[in-house]
Design an enzyme around this catalytic site. Structure first.
Site, PDB file in Angstrom:
ATOM      1  N   HIS A  21       1.176  -0.771  -0.238  1.00 49.17           N
ATOM      2  CA  HIS A  21      -0.332   0.266   0.095  1.00 49.17           C
ATOM      3  C   HIS A  21       0.789   1.334  -0.151  1.00 49.17           C
ATOM      4  CE1 HIS A  21      -3.481   2.589   1.962  1.00 49.17           C
ATOM      5  NE2 HIS A  21      -3.154   3.303   1.033  1.00 49.17           N
ATOM      6  N   HIS A  64       3.299  10.839   0.838  1.00 49.46           N
ATOM      7  CA  HIS A  64       4.171  10.528   1.826  1.00 49.46           C
ATOM      8  C   HIS A  64       5.667  10.413   1.615  1.00 49.46           C
ATOM      9  CE1 HIS A  64       0.895   8.429   3.888  1.00 49.46           C
ATOM     10  NE2 HIS A  64       0.723   8.028   2.673  1.00 49.46           N
ATOM     11  N   GLU A  70       0.918   7.704  -3.873  1.00 52.36           N
ATOM     12  CA  GLU A  70       1.533   7.599  -2.701  1.00 52.36           C
ATOM     13  C   GLU A  70       2.598   8.361  -2.465  1.00 52.36           C
ATOM     14  OE1 GLU A  70       0.614   5.003   0.318  1.00 52.36           O
ATOM     15  OE2 GLU A  70      -0.989   5.599  -0.872  1.00 52.36           O
TER      16      GLU A  70
HETATM   17  P1  5GP Z   1      -3.159   6.871   2.050  1.00 53.28           P
HETATM   18  O1  5GP Z   1      -3.678   7.963   0.844  1.00 53.28           O
HETATM   19  O2  5GP Z   1      -2.754   6.742   3.585  1.00 53.28           O
HETATM   20  O3  5GP Z   1      -1.459   6.514   1.587  1.00 53.28           O
HETATM   21  O4  5GP Z   1      -3.726   5.736   1.951  1.00 53.28           O
HETATM   22  C1  5GP Z   1      -5.054   5.756   2.344  1.00 53.28           C
HETATM   23  C2  5GP Z   1      -5.906   5.840   0.871  1.00 53.28           C
HETATM   24  O5  5GP Z   1      -4.893   4.627  -0.339  1.00 53.28           O
HETATM   25  C3  5GP Z   1      -7.515   5.799   0.745  1.00 53.28           C
HETATM   26  O6  5GP Z   1      -7.889   6.287  -0.231  1.00 53.28           O
HETATM   27  C4  5GP Z   1      -7.068   4.167   0.509  1.00 53.28           C
HETATM   28  O7  5GP Z   1      -8.950   4.088  -0.368  1.00 53.28           O
HETATM   29  C5  5GP Z   1      -6.335   3.690  -1.243  1.00 53.28           C
HETATM   30  N1  5GP Z   1      -6.478   2.982  -1.230  1.00 53.28           N
HETATM   31  C6  5GP Z   1      -5.603   1.261  -0.947  1.00 53.28           C
HETATM   32  N2  5GP Z   1      -5.838   0.579  -2.084  1.00 53.28           N
HETATM   33  C7  5GP Z   1      -5.556   1.655  -2.800  1.00 53.28           C
HETATM   34  C8  5GP Z   1      -5.012   0.717  -3.840  1.00 53.28           C
HETATM   35  O8  5GP Z   1      -4.756  -0.356  -4.316  1.00 53.28           O
HETATM   36  N3  5GP Z   1      -5.409   1.573  -5.032  1.00 53.28           N
HETATM   37  C9  5GP Z   1      -5.577   2.919  -5.049  1.00 53.28           C
HETATM   38  N4  5GP Z   1      -5.598   4.012  -6.425  1.00 53.28           N
HETATM   39  N5  5GP Z   1      -5.942   3.502  -3.794  1.00 53.28           N
HETATM   40  C10 5GP Z   1      -5.952   2.527  -2.874  1.00 53.28           C
END
Ligand code: 5GP
Length: 219
Positions: free
Chosen positions: A51, A108, A104
């Site tokens: 992720h 981050h 991502e």
């Molecule tokens: P963060 O933005 O904090 O890194 O992660 C949370 C977000 O990542 C959430 O909005 C979640 O829906 C999204 N997310 C998790 N897995 C995936 C993925 O495989 N693809 C995409 N586009 N978003 C993801």
């Protein structure tokens, strides 16, 4: 007055620089992600996928990055990483894998940019994901704690199995399965020193004492 401004400014710079202390390497279990968001592939892959690699500190798990260097797909060295990224860091949702990598990184990556540039950042995530010592599914399967139809799992038992295999405490993240309404294991976090290579105990924990760990989205 100028003196006070200088103190305030240096405090601000110091506290921002002091923020990044560790990495959270967050791997998701696709069937658990895809019960709740619309995913491109059905069935979901049954391997842990990346992720994100999130710079954090011991008291604050999400940092807001001061630097804002945007993701570049043409930066030298990035293309060579793409085949492995496509496999280990797929966009489970609809859309290109690169869209997910961009999101991502932009959110981050710049927080640890003083240590890892974009290529080094993605390389670090791949190094962790492809290190057999950190193969989470293999660790859980070997301990007979792999995903199943409906057996509930205990936080302590899963945590202990990963800790026994890796030497350090993982973080577990859960979500609620929209179909069964059960809390389920969604993500496993391995924490690393800011060198991106030395495993450390994760300071964060999210799951309740018991949860499901489903083999597929259909439960
Ligand atoms: P963060 O933005 O904090 O890194 O992660 C949370 C977000 O990542 C959430 O909005 C979640 O829906 C999204 N997310 C998790 N897995 C995936 C993925 O495989 N693809 C995409 N586009 N978003 C993801």
């Amino acid at each position: 007055m100028a003196h006070i401004h200088l103190i305030l400014l240096s405090t601000l710079i110091f506290s921002v620089n002091a923020q990044f202390e560790l990495f959270q390497m967050v791997q998701q279990w696709p069937p658990a992600t895809c019960t709740n968001v619309l995913c491109a592939r059905s069935p979901s892959p049954t391997r842990f996928t990346i992720h994100g690699l999130w710079p954090a500190n011991y008291t604050k798990r999400y940092l807001v990055c001061r630097q804002r260097t945007k993701f570049s797909e043409t930066i030298q060295g990035f293309a060579a990483l793409e085949p492995l990224l496509t496999y280990h860091w797929p966009n489970l949702k609809r859309g290109k894998d690169k869209t997910f990598w961009r999101k991502e990184w932009n959110k981050h990556g710049p927080c640890s940019e003083n240590v890892f540039n974009q290529v080094q950042y993605f390389q670090t995530a791949l190094n962790i994901r492809t290190n057999p010592r950190y193969d989470l599914l293999a660790i859980l399967n070997a301990a007979k704690l792999g995903p199943t139809g409906n057996t509930s799992r205990q936080y302590q038992v899963i945590k202990n199995a990963i800790q026994a295999a890796t030497g350090k405490k993982p973080g577990l993240r859960c979500n609620v399965n929209k179909n069964t309404k059960q809390t389920q294991l969604h993500e496993i976090v391995l924490c690393f020193h800011k060198d991106g290579a030395t495993l450390i105990d994760c300071p964060f924990a999210d799951c309740p004492p018991r949860f499901a760990f489903y083999l597929s989205t259909s439960f």
